[in-house]
Design a protein around this motif. Sequence first.
Motif, short mmCIF file in Angstrom:
data_model
loop_
_atom_site.label_atom_id
_atom_site.label_comp_id
_atom_site.label_asym_id
_atom_site.label_seq_id
_atom_site.Cartn_x
_atom_site.Cartn_y
_atom_site.Cartn_z
N LEU A 17 0.83 -1.21 0.00
CA LEU A 17 0.00 0.00 0.00
C LEU A 17 0.86 1.26 0.00
CD1 LEU A 17 -3.11 0.35 0.21
CD2 LEU A 17 -2.77 0.89 2.60
N GLY A 18 2.06 1.18 0.57
CA GLY A 18 2.92 2.36 0.56
C GLY A 18 3.69 2.62 1.84
N ALA A 19 3.69 1.64 2.75
CA ALA A 19 4.51 1.81 3.96
C ALA A 19 5.98 1.79 3.54
CB ALA A 19 4.24 0.70 4.96
N GLU A 20 6.79 2.54 4.25
CA GLU A 20 8.20 2.69 3.90
C GLU A 20 8.98 1.40 4.16
OE1 GLU A 20 9.85 5.68 3.14
OE2 GLU A 20 11.92 5.06 3.46
N ASP A 21 8.68 0.76 5.29
CA ASP A 21 9.48 -0.40 5.70
C ASP A 21 8.73 -1.10 6.83
OD1 ASP A 21 11.60 -2.14 5.90
OD2 ASP A 21 13.12 -0.57 5.95
N TYR A 22 9.31 -2.17 7.41
CA TYR A 22 8.68 -2.80 8.56
C TYR A 22 9.74 -3.34 9.50
CZ TYR A 22 9.87 -7.41 6.84
OH TYR A 22 10.57 -8.50 6.43
N LEU A 23 9.31 -3.55 10.74
CA LEU A 23 10.21 -4.10 11.75
C LEU A 23 9.45 -5.19 12.50
CD1 LEU A 23 11.76 -0.89 13.28
CD2 LEU A 23 13.09 -2.87 12.59
#
Lengths: 111, 345
Positions: free
Chosen positions: B102-108
């Motif tokens: 969808l457009g999230a920059e990154d994840y942790l």
Amino acid sequence: MPVIDKATFEELKQMSGEDFINELIDAFLDDAPNMLNNLRTALAAKDVESFRRNAHSMKSNANTFGATELGALAKELEFMAKENNLDIGTRLEVLEEAYGKVAEELKGMRT
Amino acid sequence: MKFAHEPGHLLVVDDNKVNRILLARGLEQDGHKIETAENGRQALEMLKRDAFDLVLLDIEMPEMNGYQVLEACLQDIELRNLPIIMTSSLDEIDSVIKCVELGAEDYLNKPINPILLRARVNASLEKKRLRDEQRKLIRTFATREVAEELMREGFSLGGRYVDATVMFSDIRSYTTYSENEDPAEIIELLNNYFALMFDAITGHHGIINQMVGDGLMAVFGAPVQREDRCEQSVRAALEMMELLEGFNQEQAAQNKTQIQIGIGIASGRMIAGYAGTQHRATYTCVGDTVNLAKRIEEHTKQAGRPILIDRFTREGLPEDIQVEDLGETIFKGKHQAINIFAVNK
């Protein structure tokens, strides 16, 4: 199975520093009774969504401290709720007991 | 680890207290300013109230979950460019994938690994700074609309057909009072002159895509389509003349060089796109309409009128803009006679 996985806990402590580990433990000991309370309330009200979310939070925190057994129990409850199944028998009591052991151990691990 | 990065203003969103502390404290050690929100609704209120550089967003939350917050941000023109890092446990990987798509920059992943956390946060902040710089750069030659379009669509060499309006403007004559022209004074004059012309053109949603010597080329209605491009281009031309008048008065008062300009405008289909190499390219337009605008601009001297336009531009003007039909002219290299109109001040 140890109540707290020492390697995970040491890693957390090493990465975060001593002051910080105490603050984290205190936050968990402060917040976890609310989660248990919410779980009981949600179970009585058959509120699957709230039950799942609180089990999720408990799982997340347990894993942070390396409380392996508590984490596994919470995960099991989260998954049951996800399947819309609150027919959990005595699993909540088992989880509460596991939390009691974790809380005792964590108190002793404060520096 | 002492912070080697510029500190940012971060929002940590998580319904769980331990997670909030875990995220916030680690990042505070890096010098970042951290604020926290306990649920999605609260987070969105804070984001609308204050400017943040980065958001760490939990997926699983009451009231408004992370997915809903992300969607709301992406739909908000002010928040669309804000980098968002999703935080989640491994068994939520499906939701994470959805967010990144969808457009999230990154994840942790949770439990959060502090070293990975710092690395991802600093990398995202660095990327944001670069994007902000880029945006600022683009803004120096484009309107806000165009800059946002370029940032969103990215840029690729290659053209497409567009309906647009092209303006050429050139200095027709210099009136010098002093006997010796001072080169420094001429450059200063050009800089001041260009600054005024840029204001008039960008103020009317045009982009300047060429500056050669004392001439410039601007395009209206591309890359972002505008229905009122003919009107905007002519209003820009009128404002240019007005600003120039004031400018000349000031120059005269200081006994400095004055200038006269000619402006030619034509509208129609043209090929627009980024031309150049991957490393250096400009947005430009080519085609008959563009050549015609240049010819019309050159014709201003002969016609003795500072602003000339073609028939298609004239047809796009509202009634309050007065034009005079100058009849048909055959330009060099063109077979057909072209109907030219002068715009009255």
